[in-house]
Structures are given as structure tokens and as C-alpha cells.
Design a protein around this motif. Structure first.
Motif, PDB file in Angstrom:
ATOM      1  N   PHE A 145      21.175  10.805 -42.507  1.00 30.55           N
ATOM      2  CA  PHE A 145      22.522  10.246 -42.524  1.00 30.55           C
ATOM      3  C   PHE A 145      23.443  10.965 -43.503  1.00 30.55           C
ATOM      4  O   PHE A 145      24.654  10.822 -43.439  1.00 30.55           O
ATOM      5  CB  PHE A 145      22.474   8.763 -42.882  1.00 30.55           C
ATOM      6  CG  PHE A 145      21.669   7.967 -41.897  1.00 30.55           C
ATOM      7  CD1 PHE A 145      22.171   7.695 -40.639  1.00 30.55           C
ATOM      8  CD2 PHE A 145      20.406   7.521 -42.224  1.00 30.55           C
ATOM      9  CE1 PHE A 145      21.421   6.980 -39.717  1.00 30.55           C
ATOM     10  CE2 PHE A 145      19.662   6.801 -41.311  1.00 30.55           C
ATOM     11  CZ  PHE A 145      20.163   6.527 -40.050  1.00 30.55           C
ATOM     12  N   VAL A 146      22.870  11.708 -44.420  1.00 36.55           N
ATOM     13  CA  VAL A 146      23.645  12.378 -45.460  1.00 36.55           C
ATOM     14  C   VAL A 146      24.708  13.287 -44.855  1.00 36.55           C
ATOM     15  O   VAL A 146      25.871  13.245 -45.242  1.00 36.55           O
ATOM     16  CB  VAL A 146      22.711  13.155 -46.419  1.00 36.55           C
ATOM     17  CG1 VAL A 146      23.489  14.069 -47.333  1.00 36.55           C
ATOM     18  CG2 VAL A 146      21.869  12.176 -47.224  1.00 36.55           C
ATOM     19  N   GLU A 147      24.320  14.098 -43.885  1.00 39.15           N
ATOM     20  CA  GLU A 147      25.274  15.027 -43.281  1.00 39.15           C
ATOM     21  C   GLU A 147      26.337  14.309 -42.465  1.00 39.15           C
ATOM     22  O   GLU A 147      27.510  14.657 -42.523  1.00 39.15           O
ATOM     23  CB  GLU A 147      24.540  16.046 -42.415  1.00 39.15           C
ATOM     24  CG  GLU A 147      23.751  17.035 -43.238  1.00 39.15           C
ATOM     25  CD  GLU A 147      23.047  18.065 -42.374  1.00 39.15           C
ATOM     26  OE1 GLU A 147      23.440  18.256 -41.206  1.00 39.15           O
ATOM     27  OE2 GLU A 147      22.105  18.680 -42.889  1.00 39.15           O
ATOM     28  N   ASN A 148      25.938  13.302 -41.696  1.00 37.14           N
ATOM     29  CA  ASN A 148      26.898  12.595 -40.839  1.00 37.14           C
ATOM     30  C   ASN A 148      27.999  11.920 -41.640  1.00 37.14           C
ATOM     31  O   ASN A 148      29.127  11.782 -41.148  1.00 37.14           O
ATOM     32  CB  ASN A 148      26.191  11.548 -39.980  1.00 37.14           C
ATOM     33  CG  ASN A 148      25.319  12.182 -38.919  1.00 37.14           C
ATOM     34  OD1 ASN A 148      25.442  13.361 -38.626  1.00 37.14           O
ATOM     35  ND2 ASN A 148      24.429  11.406 -38.350  1.00 37.14           N
ATOM     36  N   PHE A 149      27.702  11.464 -42.840  1.00 41.13           N
ATOM     37  CA  PHE A 149      28.675  10.725 -43.637  1.00 41.13           C
ATOM     38  C   PHE A 149      29.076  11.467 -44.910  1.00 41.13           C
ATOM     39  O   PHE A 149      29.712  10.894 -45.786  1.00 41.13           O
ATOM     40  CB  PHE A 149      28.134   9.328 -43.973  1.00 41.13           C
ATOM     41  CG  PHE A 149      28.141   8.423 -42.779  1.00 41.13           C
ATOM     42  CD1 PHE A 149      29.260   7.675 -42.470  1.00 41.13           C
ATOM     43  CD2 PHE A 149      27.055   8.359 -41.926  1.00 41.13           C
ATOM     44  CE1 PHE A 149      29.289   6.864 -41.357  1.00 41.13           C
ATOM     45  CE2 PHE A 149      27.069   7.551 -40.808  1.00 41.13           C
ATOM     46  CZ  PHE A 149      28.193   6.797 -40.519  1.00 41.13           C
ATOM     47  N   ASN A 150      28.697  12.740 -45.022  1.00 43.88           N
ATOM     48  CA  ASN A 150      29.042  13.556 -46.187  1.00 43.88           C
ATOM     49  C   ASN A 150      28.652  12.875 -47.503  1.00 43.88           C
ATOM     50  O   ASN A 150      29.420  12.851 -48.459  1.00 43.88           O
ATOM     51  CB  ASN A 150      30.533  13.896 -46.189  1.00 43.88           C
ATOM     52  CG  ASN A 150      30.918  14.740 -45.008  1.00 43.88           C
ATOM     53  OD1 ASN A 150      30.189  15.644 -44.625  1.00 43.88           O
ATOM     54  ND2 ASN A 150      32.057  14.450 -44.418  1.00 43.88           N
ATOM     55  N   LEU A 151      27.447  12.324 -47.548  1.00 46.66           N
ATOM     56  CA  LEU A 151      26.969  11.643 -48.740  1.00 46.66           C
ATOM     57  C   LEU A 151      26.326  12.644 -49.685  1.00 46.66           C
ATOM     58  O   LEU A 151      25.777  13.656 -49.261  1.00 46.66           O
ATOM     59  CB  LEU A 151      25.943  10.570 -48.363  1.00 46.66           C
ATOM     60  CG  LEU A 151      26.437   9.497 -47.400  1.00 46.66           C
ATOM     61  CD1 LEU A 151      25.275   8.608 -46.981  1.00 46.66           C
ATOM     62  CD2 LEU A 151      27.545   8.669 -48.024  1.00 46.66           C
ATOM     63  N   VAL A 152      26.399  12.346 -50.974  1.00 46.29           N
ATOM     64  CA  VAL A 152      25.749  13.175 -51.977  1.00 46.29           C
ATOM     65  C   VAL A 152      25.074  12.281 -53.005  1.00 46.29           C
ATOM     66  O   VAL A 152      25.465  11.141 -53.205  1.00 46.29           O
ATOM     67  CB  VAL A 152      26.745  14.112 -52.719  1.00 46.29           C
ATOM     68  CG1 VAL A 152      27.358  15.110 -51.760  1.00 46.29           C
ATOM     69  CG2 VAL A 152      27.819  13.323 -53.413  1.00 46.29           C
ATOM     70  N   THR A 153      24.060  12.800 -53.638  1.00 47.62           N
ATOM     71  CA  THR A 153      23.440  12.119 -54.763  1.00 47.62           C
ATOM     72  C   THR A 153      23.893  12.846 -56.017  1.00 47.62           C
ATOM     73  O   THR A 153      23.822  14.072 -56.085  1.00 47.62           O
ATOM     74  CB  THR A 153      21.902  12.157 -54.648  1.00 47.62           C
ATOM     75  OG1 THR A 153      21.534  11.542 -53.412  1.00 47.62           O
ATOM     76  CG2 THR A 153      21.249  11.423 -55.794  1.00 47.62           C
ATOM     77  N   SER A 154      24.396  12.092 -56.988  1.00 48.25           N
ATOM     78  CA  SER A 154      24.961  12.697 -58.194  1.00 48.25           C
ATOM     79  C   SER A 154      24.174  12.306 -59.432  1.00 48.25           C
ATOM     80  O   SER A 154      23.570  11.240 -59.489  1.00 48.25           O
ATOM     81  CB  SER A 154      26.405  12.232 -58.386  1.00 48.25           C
ATOM     82  OG  SER A 154      27.196  12.626 -57.308  1.00 48.25           O
ATOM     83  N   ASP A 155      24.236  13.163 -60.404  1.00 47.61           N
ATOM     84  CA  ASP A 155      23.652  12.906 -61.711  1.00 47.61           C
ATOM     85  C   ASP A 155      24.353  11.685 -62.320  1.00 47.61           C
ATOM     86  O   ASP A 155      25.584  11.630 -62.357  1.00 47.61           O
ATOM     87  CB  ASP A 155      23.881  14.144 -62.586  1.00 47.61           C
ATOM     88  CG  ASP A 155      23.267  14.040 -63.955  1.00 47.61           C
ATOM     89  OD1 ASP A 155      23.179  12.923 -64.509  1.00 47.61           O
ATOM     90  OD2 ASP A 155      22.887  15.084 -64.502  1.00 47.61           O
ATOM     91  N   PRO A 156      23.601  10.695 -62.794  1.00 45.30           N
ATOM     92  CA  PRO A 156      24.218   9.503 -63.385  1.00 45.30           C
ATOM     93  C   PRO A 156      25.183   9.820 -64.537  1.00 45.30           C
ATOM     94  O   PRO A 156      26.182   9.130 -64.715  1.00 45.30           O
ATOM     95  CB  PRO A 156      23.027   8.682 -63.887  1.00 45.30           C
ATOM     96  CG  PRO A 156      21.878   9.153 -63.069  1.00 45.30           C
ATOM     97  CD  PRO A 156      22.151  10.597 -62.739  1.00 45.30           C
ATOM     98  N   ARG A 157      24.896  10.884 -65.291  1.00 45.63           N
ATOM     99  CA  ARG A 157      25.813  11.255 -66.384  1.00 45.63           C
ATOM    100  C   ARG A 157      27.161  11.701 -65.832  1.00 45.63           C
ATOM    101  O   ARG A 157      28.211  11.389 -66.409  1.00 45.63           O
ATOM    102  CB  ARG A 157      25.186  12.355 -67.242  1.00 45.63           C
ATOM    103  CG  ARG A 157      23.933  11.887 -67.982  1.00 45.63           C
ATOM    104  CD  ARG A 157      23.227  13.040 -68.610  1.00 45.63           C
ATOM    105  NE  ARG A 157      22.769  13.919 -67.515  1.00 45.63           N
ATOM    106  CZ  ARG A 157      21.960  14.936 -67.665  1.00 45.63           C
ATOM    107  NH1 ARG A 157      21.523  15.258 -68.857  1.00 45.63           N
ATOM    108  NH2 ARG A 157      21.584  15.671 -66.642  1.00 45.63           N
ATOM    109  N   LEU A 158      27.138  12.416 -64.714  1.00 45.37           N
ATOM    110  CA  LEU A 158      28.376  12.829 -64.074  1.00 45.37           C
ATOM    111  C   LEU A 158      29.140  11.625 -63.532  1.00 45.37           C
ATOM    112  O   LEU A 158      30.365  11.546 -63.659  1.00 45.37           O
ATOM    113  CB  LEU A 158      28.073  13.826 -62.945  1.00 45.37           C
ATOM    114  CG  LEU A 158      29.266  14.349 -62.152  1.00 45.37           C
ATOM    115  CD1 LEU A 158      30.221  15.113 -63.071  1.00 45.37           C
ATOM    116  CD2 LEU A 158      28.778  15.237 -61.026  1.00 45.37           C
TER     117      LEU A 158
END
Length: 187
Positions: free
Chosen positions: A47-60
């Protein structure tokens, strides 16, 4: 123990070597590792590509939230809860109800994105959801506005308590919860 289904797959030699290095040759651990990787892809990765999702560093993310006012974050959460999240839930679960909303926060937000720690208590009529995140008041405002928009859309009453490190959301059922059927979406 749940019954397992046996499957045979061919994988690239370098992938096989990396699996062996991670599990030190223990067959059961290799099975668990591969099962977890496949589950993560099936429940999240596709689903990541279909909805342009990303996982980010919590500090960021903490830095991001610190640059938004509480009202800006709340407005973003409201917009997200009224549009993109609804579309994602309908695509992912093929229905829009309270269980699919909460599973989205639990699985996608907590388990796969590591955005917060999710906990829940209550019964069918009254639920308390706690999202512990330690990212500031703006993060609580964003998550609260998103969760409230989704719950209100279902005809549920919501009470929020926001702080710098967590959101507490009390959801109360009213006469009849609304359920939305999916539109025809591309798989």
C-alpha cells in the motif's frame, strides 16, 4: 499453535545468505523471519506506493511537529481524516467502520510506522484509545483531529485529551454507527 501451510519459493542467493546470517542456520527462526517479512509486505508494503506513504525517523517527526502550531496541526489532521485516511481505509479494508479505523491506527500507525504506541480499552459501546508518541502538543492535535473526523463521520461521539506526549480519545457509540461501503477502487 496455529496450523501452518507449507509453500516452496525460489529466492535470490544473496537474499538466502542474508536470511541465514540473521538466523544463524536455525530453520524455525528462518520460517518466522520470512513469515514476518511477507506479512509486513502484504499488510503494509504493497500500500505504500499506492498512497505515497513513508516511514520517518521519530526524531525527524518530532522536529516537524515542533515547527507547526497546534492549530495548523489540527487543521492538517482534520483534512487528512476527512479525505486521505478514509480513502486508505476503504482501499485497505473494503469497508469503513470503527473497527477498520482503529485497526488502521493500531497496525499502520503503531506497528508498521512506529508513529506512536497504541493501547485500547473498553467495550462495544465505549472505547478509550491512547496514542503515546512523545512528539509534542501539535502531534496530539493532528492525531486527535484525524481520529475525531473519522469517528464523527461514523456518527460517534468523541472526547479528546491532548498533551505533549499522548492523545487520549474516548469514543462513545450513539444510536446507530454508520458504515460506508467502498467505492470502486483500483487494487
Amino acid at each position: 499453535m496455529a496450523r501452518l501451510t507449507r509453500r516452496t519459493f525460489a529466492i535470490q542467493p544473496d537474499v538466502s545468505e542474508k536470511i541465514d546470517a540473521l538466523v544463524d542456520g536455525h530453520t524455525l527462526e528462518a520460517n518466522l523471519l520470512v513469515d514476518k517479512a511477507l506479512r509486513r509486505y502484504l499488510e503494509w508494503g504493497r500500500f505504500v506506493e499506492n498512497f505515497n506513504l513513508v516511514t520517518s525517523d521519530p526524531r525527524l517527526m518530532k522536529l516537524f511537529w515542533s515547527h507547526l502550531t497546534v492549530e495548523e496541526a489540527r487543521e492538517m489532521g482534520l483534512q487528512n481524516g476527512n479525505s486521505a485516511v478514509v480513502e486508505f481505509i476503504l482501499y485497505y479494508f473494503r469497508k469503513f467502520d470503527l473497527e477498520s479505523v482503529l485497526k488502521t491506527f493500531r497496525v499502520i500507525g503503531a506497528e508498521y510506522s512506529n508513529s506512536f504506541v497504541y493501547s485500547e480499552s473498553g467495550d462495544d459501546r465505549n472505547r478509550t484509545i491512547i496514542l503515546r508518541h512523545s512528539m509534542g502538543q501539535s502531534a496530539s492535535a493532528y492525531y486527535g483531529a484525524s481520529l475525531k473526523a473519522l469517528s464523527v463521520r461514523l456518527g460517534l461521539e468523541v472526547e479528546l485529551a491532548e498533551s505533549d506526549d499522548q492523545l487520549v480519545c474516548k469514543i462513545r457509540s450513539v444510536d446507530k454507527e454508520q458504515v460506508a461501503a467502498p467505492k470502486t477502487l483500483k487494487a
